[in-house]
Design a protein around this motif. Structure first.
Motif, PDB file in Angstrom:
ATOM      1  N   SER A  34       0.740  -1.188   0.081  1.00 44.20           N
ATOM      2  CA  SER A  34      -0.013   0.027   0.097  1.00 44.20           C
ATOM      3  C   SER A  34       0.676   1.251   0.030  1.00 44.20           C
ATOM      4  CB  SER A  34      -0.829  -0.162   1.050  1.00 44.20           C
ATOM      5  OG  SER A  34      -0.014   0.112   2.265  1.00 44.20           O
ATOM      6  N   ASP A  35       2.057   1.092   0.195  1.00 44.47           N
ATOM      7  CA  ASP A  35       2.925   2.278   0.224  1.00 44.47           C
ATOM      8  C   ASP A  35       3.684   2.643  -0.996  1.00 44.47           C
ATOM      9  OD1 ASP A  35       4.805   0.019   0.203  1.00 44.47           O
ATOM     10  OD2 ASP A  35       6.103   1.092   1.650  1.00 44.47           O
ATOM     11  N   LEU A  36       3.124   1.922  -2.263  1.00 46.06           N
ATOM     12  CA  LEU A  36       3.656   2.436  -3.583  1.00 46.06           C
ATOM     13  C   LEU A  36       2.819   3.136  -4.275  1.00 46.06           C
ATOM     14  CD1 LEU A  36       5.138  -1.037  -4.669  1.00 46.06           C
ATOM     15  CD2 LEU A  36       6.232   0.804  -3.821  1.00 46.06           C
ATOM     16  N   PHE A  37       3.295   4.238  -5.075  1.00 50.52           N
ATOM     17  CA  PHE A  37       2.266   4.964  -6.021  1.00 50.52           C
ATOM     18  C   PHE A  37       2.653   4.944  -7.338  1.00 50.52           C
ATOM     19  CE2 PHE A  37       1.914   6.564  -1.739  1.00 50.52           C
ATOM     20  CZ  PHE A  37       0.694   7.482  -1.805  1.00 50.52           C
ATOM     21  N   GLU A  38       1.781   5.349  -8.252  1.00 51.42           N
ATOM     22  CA  GLU A  38       2.008   5.050  -9.555  1.00 51.42           C
ATOM     23  C   GLU A  38       3.159   5.738 -10.011  1.00 51.42           C
ATOM     24  OE1 GLU A  38      -1.660   5.539 -11.860  1.00 51.42           O
ATOM     25  OE2 GLU A  38      -2.649   4.091 -10.762  1.00 51.42           O
ATOM     26  N   PRO A  39       4.075   5.356 -11.112  1.00 51.83           N
ATOM     27  CA  PRO A  39       3.618   3.863 -11.822  1.00 51.83           C
ATOM     28  C   PRO A  39       3.986   2.960 -11.010  1.00 51.83           C
ATOM     29  CG  PRO A  39       5.543   5.179 -12.666  1.00 51.83           C
ATOM     30  CD  PRO A  39       5.209   5.872 -11.727  1.00 51.83           C
ATOM     31  N   ILE A  40       3.122   1.892 -11.072  1.00 54.76           N
ATOM     32  CA  ILE A  40       3.715   0.509 -10.398  1.00 54.76           C
ATOM     33  C   ILE A  40       3.758  -0.441 -11.331  1.00 54.76           C
ATOM     34  CG2 ILE A  40       2.347  -1.009  -8.746  1.00 54.76           C
ATOM     35  CD1 ILE A  40       0.806   1.171  -7.510  1.00 54.76           C
ATOM     36  N   TYR A  41       4.517  -1.402 -11.320  1.00 53.07           N
ATOM     37  CA  TYR A  41       4.717  -2.584 -12.028  1.00 53.07           C
ATOM     38  C   TYR A  41       5.096  -3.553 -11.184  1.00 53.07           C
ATOM     39  CZ  TYR A  41       9.732  -1.183 -12.506  1.00 53.07           C
ATOM     40  OH  TYR A  41      11.030  -0.941 -11.928  1.00 53.07           O
ATOM     41  N   GLU A  53       6.415  10.747  -1.534  1.00 49.20           N
ATOM     42  CA  GLU A  53       6.853  11.821  -1.726  1.00 49.20           C
ATOM     43  C   GLU A  53       7.417  12.299  -3.267  1.00 49.20           C
ATOM     44  OE1 GLU A  53       7.909   9.685   0.531  1.00 49.20           O
ATOM     45  OE2 GLU A  53       6.972  10.888   2.333  1.00 49.20           O
ATOM     46  N   GLU A  54       7.909  11.154  -3.752  1.00 48.68           N
ATOM     47  CA  GLU A  54       8.096  11.087  -5.418  1.00 48.68           C
ATOM     48  C   GLU A  54       7.088  11.383  -6.167  1.00 48.68           C
ATOM     49  OE1 GLU A  54      11.953   8.154  -5.882  1.00 48.68           O
ATOM     50  OE2 GLU A  54       9.953   7.403  -5.261  1.00 48.68           O
ATOM     51  N   TRP A  55       5.791  10.722  -5.668  1.00 50.74           N
ATOM     52  CA  TRP A  55       4.619  10.793  -6.489  1.00 50.74           C
ATOM     53  C   TRP A  55       4.371  12.380  -6.472  1.00 50.74           C
ATOM     54  CZ3 TRP A  55      -0.436  11.560  -4.417  1.00 50.74           C
ATOM     55  CH2 TRP A  55      -1.510  11.608  -5.324  1.00 50.74           C
ATOM     56  N   LEU A  56       4.117  12.812  -4.977  1.00 51.27           N
ATOM     57  CA  LEU A  56       3.626  14.209  -4.697  1.00 51.27           C
ATOM     58  C   LEU A  56       4.452  15.251  -5.813  1.00 51.27           C
ATOM     59  CD1 LEU A  56       2.934  14.046  -1.043  1.00 51.27           C
ATOM     60  CD2 LEU A  56       1.327  14.338  -2.959  1.00 51.27           C
ATOM     61  N   GLU A  57       5.795  14.978  -5.723  1.00 52.30           N
ATOM     62  CA  GLU A  57       6.763  15.873  -6.525  1.00 52.30           C
ATOM     63  C   GLU A  57       6.423  15.898  -7.915  1.00 52.30           C
ATOM     64  OE1 GLU A  57      10.974  15.005  -5.560  1.00 52.30           O
ATOM     65  OE2 GLU A  57      10.569  15.483  -3.405  1.00 52.30           O
ATOM     66  N   SER A  58       5.836  14.595  -8.277  1.00 50.16           N
ATOM     67  CA  SER A  58       5.935  14.550  -9.972  1.00 50.16           C
ATOM     68  C   SER A  58       4.254  15.159 -10.476  1.00 50.16           C
ATOM     69  CB  SER A  58       5.745  13.022 -10.223  1.00 50.16           C
ATOM     70  OG  SER A  58       4.482  12.642  -9.742  1.00 50.16           O
ATOM     71  N   LEU A  59       3.498  15.807  -9.474  1.00 50.91           N
ATOM     72  CA  LEU A  59       2.231  16.053  -9.872  1.00 50.91           C
ATOM     73  C   LEU A  59       2.504  17.393 -10.458  1.00 50.91           C
ATOM     74  CD1 LEU A  59       0.039  15.171  -6.826  1.00 50.91           C
ATOM     75  CD2 LEU A  59       0.247  14.341  -8.945  1.00 50.91           C
ATOM     76  N   PRO A  60       1.678  18.091 -11.482  1.00 51.63           N
ATOM     77  CA  PRO A  60       1.991  19.095 -12.018  1.00 51.63           C
ATOM     78  C   PRO A  60       1.622  20.268 -10.861  1.00 51.63           C
ATOM     79  CG  PRO A  60       0.048  18.148 -12.799  1.00 51.63           C
ATOM     80  CD  PRO A  60       0.680  17.100 -11.929  1.00 51.63           C
TER      81      PRO A  60
END
Length: 115
Positions: A34-41, A53-60
């Motif tokens: 549950s602690d993984l965010f997209e992209p998930i594979y 944190e990485e996911w939030l930084e990637s948001l426009p």
């Protein structure tokens, strides 16, 4: 591709048993953490993804909502409408008060329709 997909169950008409039919090389029954965010594979029997944190930084970045001239005009018209409605209510109350005072001065009336 890491996107969850619901695989519908099938029923064996002869035995009545429920089973799932899918290519096991393309799907897994192992849930991603549950602690993984997209992209998930899923690769080599392990889930990969990025941190929150990485996911939030990637948001426009969100652009501030700047009202256009029509929005400003609509807001002004609504404000004027509210102000006018308030003044109308005040005037209606003033008329009612003056009517009551007039009736007191004239000694009262039992039927307003006769006036």
């Amino acid at each position: 591709n890491g996107k969850p997909q619901l695989i519908n169950s099938l029923m064996d008409e002869d035995s009545g048993e429920v089973y799932f039919k899918y290519d096991e090389s393309e799907y897994t029954t192992e849930m991603p953490p549950s602690d993984l965010f997209e992209p998930i594979y899923y690769k080599d029997e392990q889930w990969y993804g990025i941190s929150k944190e990485e996911w939030l930084e990637s948001l426009p970045e969100e652009e501030p909502d700047v009202p256009n001239s029509k929005d400003l005009l609509n807001a002004q018209l609504l404000a004027n409408d509210l102000e006018h409605n308030s003044k109308i209510e005040d005037l209606q109350q003033d008329i009612a008060n003056l009517t009551a005072e007039l009736l007191k001065v004239q000694g009262g009336m039992t039927d307003v329709r006769d006036s």
